[in-house]
Design a protein around this motif. Structure first.
Motif, PDB file in Angstrom:
ATOM      1  N   ALA A  25      12.949 -17.072  36.828  1.00 14.08           N
ATOM      2  CA  ALA A  25      13.105 -17.385  35.408  1.00 14.08           C
ATOM      3  C   ALA A  25      12.105 -18.440  34.964  1.00 14.08           C
ATOM      4  CB  ALA A  25      14.534 -17.840  35.124  1.00 14.08           C
ATOM      5  N   CYS A  29      18.085 -14.648  34.095  1.00 13.88           N
ATOM      6  CA  CYS A  29      19.175 -15.633  34.114  1.00 13.88           C
ATOM      7  C   CYS A  29      20.534 -14.947  34.016  1.00 13.88           C
ATOM      8  CB  CYS A  29      19.009 -16.638  32.975  1.00 13.88           C
ATOM      9  SG  CYS A  29      17.644 -17.783  33.213  1.00 13.88           S
ATOM     10  N   ALA A  71      20.585 -21.637  36.141  1.00 17.88           N
ATOM     11  CA  ALA A  71      20.413 -20.422  35.351  1.00 17.88           C
ATOM     12  C   ALA A  71      20.758 -20.674  33.879  1.00 17.88           C
ATOM     13  CB  ALA A  71      21.267 -19.293  35.914  1.00 17.88           C
ATOM     14  N   ARG A 104      17.853 -22.843  32.365  1.00 24.91           N
ATOM     15  CA  ARG A 104      16.652 -22.029  32.084  1.00 24.91           C
ATOM     16  C   ARG A 104      16.887 -21.105  30.890  1.00 24.91           C
ATOM     17  NH1 ARG A 104      14.720 -25.449  35.017  1.00 24.91           N
ATOM     18  NH2 ARG A 104      14.159 -25.115  37.174  1.00 24.91           N
ATOM     19  N   LYS A 105      18.065 -20.522  30.839  1.00 21.11           N
ATOM     20  CA  LYS A 105      18.402 -19.620  29.739  1.00 21.11           C
ATOM     21  C   LYS A 105      18.365 -20.364  28.407  1.00 21.11           C
ATOM     22  CE  LYS A 105      21.975 -16.300  28.408  1.00 21.11           C
ATOM     23  NZ  LYS A 105      23.271 -15.708  28.785  1.00 21.11           N
TER      24      LYS A 105
END
Length: 81
Positions: free
Chosen positions: A2, A18, A31, A34-35
């Motif tokens: 990601a 993600c 995750a 990053r999302k």
């Protein structure tokens, strides 16, 4: 992966990555971070805040989540001006 998608300016692929990661390991906080950052790239601030909020449920004191939320609110503030 990601993070690589983020560096490549490909947030849609990163968000999908993600989502797959979250599906496999729902408590993996990175995750969600990053999302959220990729949603900020797309200027989808409400969705970014949702991602950070979900991540904070797993780690309420995470500094990266707090920083991401701060970036999101700052970006929202500059968009209104």
């Amino acid at each position: 992966r990601a993070m690589c998608y983020m560096k490549l300016q490909a947030p849609d692929q990163g968000i999908r990555d993600c989502d797959e990661c979250i599906k496999r390991k729902p408590d993996f906080v990175k995750a969600y971070i990053r999302k959220g950052l990729m949603f900020i790239m797309k200027k989808e601030y409400n969705r970014a805040l949702q991602a950070f909020d979900e991540g904070s449920k797993h780690d309420p004191n995470n500094a990266e989540i707090k920083d991401g939320m701060k970036k999101c609110y700052q970006a929202m503030g500059t968009e209104e001006e």
